[in-house]
Design a protein around this motif. Structure first.
Motif, mmCIF file in Angstrom:
data_model
loop_
_atom_site.group_PDB
_atom_site.id
_atom_site.type_symbol
_atom_site.label_atom_id
_atom_site.label_comp_id
_atom_site.label_asym_id
_atom_site.label_seq_id
_atom_site.Cartn_x
_atom_site.Cartn_y
_atom_site.Cartn_z
ATOM 1 N N ARG A 67 38.827 27.684 13.310
ATOM 2 C CA ARG A 67 38.124 27.000 14.396
ATOM 3 C C ARG A 67 37.278 25.884 13.820
ATOM 4 O O ARG A 67 37.133 25.757 12.612
ATOM 5 C CB ARG A 67 37.313 27.957 15.269
ATOM 6 C CG ARG A 67 36.304 28.837 14.581
ATOM 7 C CD ARG A 67 35.503 29.685 15.578
ATOM 8 N NE ARG A 67 36.210 30.827 16.135
ATOM 9 C CZ ARG A 67 36.525 30.981 17.420
ATOM 10 N NH1 ARG A 67 36.217 30.049 18.297
ATOM 11 N NH2 ARG A 67 37.136 32.062 17.851
ATOM 12 N N THR A 197 37.019 31.167 -1.201
ATOM 13 C CA THR A 197 35.902 31.492 -0.311
ATOM 14 C C THR A 197 35.145 30.223 0.093
ATOM 15 O O THR A 197 33.920 30.177 0.110
ATOM 16 C CB THR A 197 34.947 32.493 -0.993
ATOM 17 O OG1 THR A 197 34.574 31.968 -2.277
ATOM 18 C CG2 THR A 197 35.589 33.841 -1.171
ATOM 19 N N THR A 200 37.431 27.753 4.752
ATOM 20 C CA THR A 200 38.615 28.396 5.316
ATOM 21 C C THR A 200 38.613 29.897 5.043
ATOM 22 O O THR A 200 38.787 30.713 5.962
ATOM 23 C CB THR A 200 39.888 27.758 4.713
ATOM 24 O OG1 THR A 200 39.869 26.363 4.990
ATOM 25 C CG2 THR A 200 41.136 28.383 5.282
ATOM 26 N N ARG A 220 35.934 32.999 -6.636
ATOM 27 C CA ARG A 220 35.570 32.348 -7.892
ATOM 28 C C ARG A 220 34.141 31.812 -7.780
ATOM 29 O O ARG A 220 33.312 32.088 -8.611
ATOM 30 C CB ARG A 220 36.555 31.233 -8.229
ATOM 31 C CG ARG A 220 36.325 30.651 -9.609
ATOM 32 C CD ARG A 220 37.493 29.831 -10.088
ATOM 33 N NE ARG A 220 37.710 28.640 -9.267
ATOM 34 C CZ ARG A 220 38.735 27.807 -9.423
ATOM 35 N NH1 ARG A 220 39.656 28.058 -10.342
ATOM 36 N NH2 ARG A 220 38.870 26.748 -8.665
ATOM 37 N N SER A 221 33.887 31.040 -6.699
ATOM 38 C CA SER A 221 32.531 30.506 -6.515
ATOM 39 C C SER A 221 31.978 30.948 -5.174
ATOM 40 O O SER A 221 32.531 30.576 -4.141
ATOM 41 C CB SER A 221 32.555 28.982 -6.519
ATOM 42 O OG SER A 221 33.186 28.500 -7.667
ATOM 43 N N LYS A 339 27.955 21.657 -1.837
ATOM 44 C CA LYS A 339 29.371 21.681 -1.479
ATOM 45 C C LYS A 339 29.396 21.804 0.043
ATOM 46 O O LYS A 339 28.411 22.226 0.650
ATOM 47 C CB LYS A 339 30.052 22.894 -2.126
ATOM 48 C CG LYS A 339 30.229 22.710 -3.639
ATOM 49 C CD LYS A 339 30.532 24.008 -4.314
ATOM 50 C CE LYS A 339 32.013 24.241 -4.501
ATOM 51 N NZ LYS A 339 32.261 25.360 -5.461
ATOM 52 N N ARG A 340 30.481 21.463 0.663
ATOM 53 C CA ARG A 340 30.552 21.465 2.133
ATOM 54 C C ARG A 340 30.114 22.838 2.660
ATOM 55 O O ARG A 340 30.724 23.847 2.332
ATOM 56 C CB ARG A 340 31.973 21.109 2.531
ATOM 57 C CG ARG A 340 32.490 21.414 3.913
ATOM 58 C CD ARG A 340 31.741 20.899 5.082
ATOM 59 N NE ARG A 340 32.603 20.806 6.245
ATOM 60 C CZ ARG A 340 32.860 21.812 7.088
ATOM 61 N NH1 ARG A 340 32.343 22.996 6.883
ATOM 62 N NH2 ARG A 340 33.653 21.606 8.121
ATOM 63 N N TRP A 505 34.908 19.714 -4.180
ATOM 64 C CA TRP A 505 36.105 18.898 -3.954
ATOM 65 C C TRP A 505 35.735 17.472 -3.567
ATOM 66 O O TRP A 505 36.578 16.574 -3.641
ATOM 67 C CB TRP A 505 37.065 19.540 -2.959
ATOM 68 C CG TRP A 505 36.550 19.818 -1.569
ATOM 69 C CD1 TRP A 505 36.163 21.023 -1.064
ATOM 70 C CD2 TRP A 505 36.417 18.886 -0.483
ATOM 71 N NE1 TRP A 505 35.786 20.903 0.252
ATOM 72 C CE2 TRP A 505 35.935 19.588 0.633
ATOM 73 C CE3 TRP A 505 36.661 17.515 -0.346
ATOM 74 C CZ2 TRP A 505 35.682 18.988 1.865
ATOM 75 C CZ3 TRP A 505 36.405 16.911 0.881
ATOM 76 C CH2 TRP A 505 35.930 17.639 1.967
#
Ligand code: NAP
Length: 547
Positions: A67, A197, A200, A220-221, A339-340, A505
Motif C-alpha cells: 500500500r 526489511t 516493502t 541485515r539492517s 534511509k527512507r 539506496w
C-alpha cells in the motif's frame, strides 16, 4: 477535456510511424505526460510499456501488504479538480488494488489506452544526429522513431535480486516483491523466508505471517518504522476532500516533500524534554510519514535526530516482548529517516507471534541458498518459499538497463559510470530532446511522487510547446549548467543528514559496484519547482536550443 486535436502518426520511409514523441512507461508519469502532449499540445505520441496494463509500480508491486505511504487524498493527479472530486479514496493509505483502480480510471477517463503499446519493453533508444530523431527499439524487434523521447520509467522499477550462491538450486518457489505474480501466492502451511526489511519487507511481513506456517525474517539492517494508523476515511473527511481540492493541491505545492503537511518550525533541541516527548507521542498516535515533520531540525541536526531515533527505539522495545529480538530490531546504524523511513501496520507486533522469527544476517550473513532453504553462517533455515524484498537498482537502473545513446553514439552508461549527471534531473548534455521524468538529480523519491511527476510533465510539455512556437528543433543542457546543478545536488544532500546514512539506496549503496553518489535533489520540492519555473522564465537558462 481535450484542447487540441491529435495528429495520427504518418509512416516514415523505413516503415515506422513518424511520431512527435515517444514516452517509455505507462505508470502515473507516462500517462500524465501522454495526456499533456497528446491532448493539450496535439502531438502524435506513442507510449511503450513493458507490462500488460497501465500502472507502473502499482502494476508490478502486488505483494501482500502493498500500500502507499502517502495519504490517499494527496496521492494522485491534482491538475484536474474535477478528477480529484470524482474519485473517492476509501482509506487513509490506499492498498495497491485501489491505486491500480484509480490509475485505470484515469486512463479510461482520458482515453489514454489507444496511444499505449503494452508488452513492449524498450531495449534501445539511439539518437540520430542527421535526422534529429530518436530511434527506439523494443525487445520484440519493433522500431519507432520520434523527435522527442521522454522516459517515464519510474525510480524503483529495476528489481534488485541479490546474487546469492545456490538460488538456482532452490526447489521451492521464490519471488521478488516488485515482480509479484498476478494470481497471488498462497502461504498457507508454508515455511516462508523473507529477505529484506525496508519499506516493502516491513509491509509484507505482518500479512505473510497471518497465513504462513512459519515466517523467518532475514534482517541485515534494522530501520525505524512508525505505525501508519491506516483507517477508512470518514464521510466527513471525504466531504472535506471534495470541497477543498484546490487547497489540497496548493498545500502539496508548498511543502518540501509534496505531502500536504509542512515541517514544524519547532526545534527539537529548543523544546523541553517533557514537551518534546508529548509531541512525539502525539505524532506516533497520529502515525504515517508525517512523524518526521514533528520538529524542523530532525533532518538537519544529529543531536535533534537522536531524540526522534531514541523515541522510536523505545517504542520498539516496548512493543517487542522477546528482549533478544527487540535488541536486534533496534540496533540501527543510521539516523532516523536517514534511509527512507517506512510506515507499518503491526510490523513490530508481528515478532510477538509464535510463527515468526527474526534472523540477524548482519551478525551471521547468508552464505548460500540450498535446495531446501537458506544457509547462514550460523545455521540452515528450511523453507518452502523465499520472498526477496531486497529493493531496487534505484533511479539509474531503469534507465541504464536500456541501451541509450546520444549524439555521435555516446552511451549514457559511459557518461554515468561515476554516477548520474543531469541538469535539473530533466535532461543530459549530449542527449538532445531526451527528457527524464523524475530523473536522478530531481527531488523524485524524496517527495510524494505524483506531485513531482506532474511538475516534471507540465514543465516538459511547456518546454516542447515553447520550442514549437519558436520553431526550435533541438534542446539539450549546457555542460556548465549540468556541472553546476550536480554541485547543487551534492550541496543540498550535505546540508541534511540524508548523506550520512551510508548504506542507503539513495546513495546507490545497495547495489554492488554502483557508484556512491547521492542521486535525488534534497533541496525540497517547492524550491525545486521555483528553480525550474525561473529557468523557463529566463529563456530556458542553462539549456541550448537549435533550430
Ligand atoms: P529497500 O529499502 O532497498 O530495502 C531492501 C532490504 O533488503 C534492506 O533491508 C536490505 O538490507 C535488504 N537486502 C538487500 N540485499 C540483501 C542481501 N543480499 N541480504 C540480506 N538483505 C538484503 O527496498 P524496498 O523495501 O523494496 O523499498 C524501496 C523503496 O520503495 C522504499 O524506500 C520506498 O521509497 C519505496 N516503497 C514505497 C512504498 C510505499 O509508498 N508504499 C512501499 C514499499 C516501497 P540493507 O539495508 O542492509 O541493504
Amino acid at each position: 477535456m481535450n484542447s487540441a486535436t491529435t495528429h495520427d502518426p504518418e509512416s516514415t520511409p523505413g516503415g515506422s510511424p513518424a511520431l512527435d514523441a515517444i514516452i517509455i512507461g505507462a505508470g502515473l508519469a507516462g500517462l500524465y505526460q501522454l495526456h499533456c502532449l497528446r491532448d493539450r499540445l496535439g502531438l502524435s505520441v506513442q507510449v511503450l510499456e513493458t507490462g500488460g496494463g497501465v500502472g507502473g509500480t502499482w502494476y508490478w508491486n502486488r505483494y501482500p501488504g502493498a500500500r502507499c505511504d502517502s495519504e490517499s487524498h494527496a496521492y494522485g493527479f491534482s491538475f484536474s479538480e474535477e478528477l480529484m472530486r470524482d474519485w473517492d479514496w476509501t482509506e487513509r493509505f490506499p492498498e495497491q488494488k485501489e491505486i491500480l483502480r484509480y490509475i485505470d480510471h484515469f486512463a479510461d477517463r482520458f482515453d489514454l489506452r489507444r496511444s499505449i503499446r503494452f508488452n513492449a519493453r524498450v531495449s534501445a533508444a539511439h539518437y540520430n544526429d542527421a535526422t534529429n530523431r530518436w530511434e527506439v527499439r523494443t525487445a520484440s524487434g519493433e522500431s519507432f522513431n520520434a523527435k522527442f523521447l521522454i522516459t517515464a520509467v519510474g525510480c524503483l522499477s529495476a528489481a534488485n535480486v541479490p546474487t546469492i550462491a545456490g538460488l538456482d538450486s532452490f526447489q521451492g518457489q521464490w519471488y521478488h516483491t516488485g515482480q509479484w505474480p498476478h494470481e497471488g501466492v498462497n502461504f498457507a502451511g508454508k515455511r516462508v523466508g523473507l529477505i529484506g526489511t525496508g519499506s516493502t519487507g516491513i509491509q509484507a511481513a505482518p500479512v505473510i505471517a497471518e497465513t504462513a506456517q512459519h515466517l523467518s525474517v532475514f534482517q541485515r539492517s534494522p530501520t525505524y518504522s512508525v505505525p501508519a494508523r491506516n483507517a477508512p476515511w470518514t464521510a466527513e473527511f471525504k466531504r472535506y476532500v471534495k470541497e477543498n481540492a484546490a487547497e489540497i493541491r496548493r498545500a502539496t505545492h508548498a511543502t518540501p516533500s509534496g505531502h500536504p503537511f509542512a515541517n514544524s518550525e519547532r526545534l527539537a533541541l529548543q523544546t523541553p524534554p517533557h514537551e518534546r516527548q508529548a509531541i512525539y507521542e502525539a505524532a506516533w498516535r497520529k502515525g504515517g510519514v508525517e512523524f518526521r515533520t514533528a520538529f524542523g531540525d530532525i533532518m538537519l541536526n544529529k543531536e535533534a535526530n537522536d531524540t526522534a531515533a531514541e523515541f522510536v527505539r523505545n517504542k520498539i522495545l516496548q512493543i517487542v516482548k522477546d528482549p533478544v529480538t527487540a535488541h536486534k530490531l533496534t540496533d540501527i546504524d543510521h539516523p532516523y529517516a536517514g534511509k527512507r523511513p517506512p510506515v507499518d501496520t503491526d510490523y513490530y507486533e508481528t515478532f510477538n507471534r509464535d510463527n515468526v522469527s527474526l534472523v540477524d544476517v548482519r551478525a551471521a550473513p547468508i552464505e548460500e541458498i540450498t535446495a531446501t532453504g537458506i544457509r547462514t553462517r550460523d545455521g540452515h533455515y528450511p523453507l518452502d518459499i523465499i520472498v526477496f524484498a531486497t529493493g531496487y537498482d534505484a533511479l539509474t537502473g531503469p534507465l541504464l538497463r536500456m541501451d541509450i545513446r546520444g549524439r555521435s553514439g555516446r552511451l549514457l552508461a559511459d557518461d554515468w559510470k561515476d554516477g548520474p549527471r543531469s541538469y535539473l534531473g530533466l535532461q543530459m548534455e549530449g542527449f538532445p530532446n531526451l527528457f527524464t521524468i523524475t530523473g536522478p538529480g530531481s527531488p523524485s523519491v524524496l517527495t510524494n511522487m505524483p506531485v513531482a511527476i506532474e511538475q516534471h510533465s507540465d514543465w516538459i510539455a511547456d518546454c516542447i510547446a515553447h520550442m514549437r512556437a519558436q520553431g526550435l528543433e533541438r534542446i539539450e543542457p549546457q555542460a556548465q549548467a549540468m556541472g553546476d546543478w550536480m554541485l547543487k545536488v551534492t550541496e543540498a544532500a550535505s546540508a541534511t543528514l540524508l548523506s550520512t546514512a551510508t548504506t542507503s539506496w539513495y546513495l546507490g549503496a545497495n547495489v554492488p559496484g554502483k557508484p556512491r553518489v547521492f542521486m535525488p535533489y534534497s533541496g525540497g520540492m517547492a524550491r525545486y519547482r521555483k528553480i525550474c519555473a525561473d529557468v523557463a522564465t529566463n529563456g530556458y537558462e542553462g539549456f541550448r536550443f537549435s533550430s
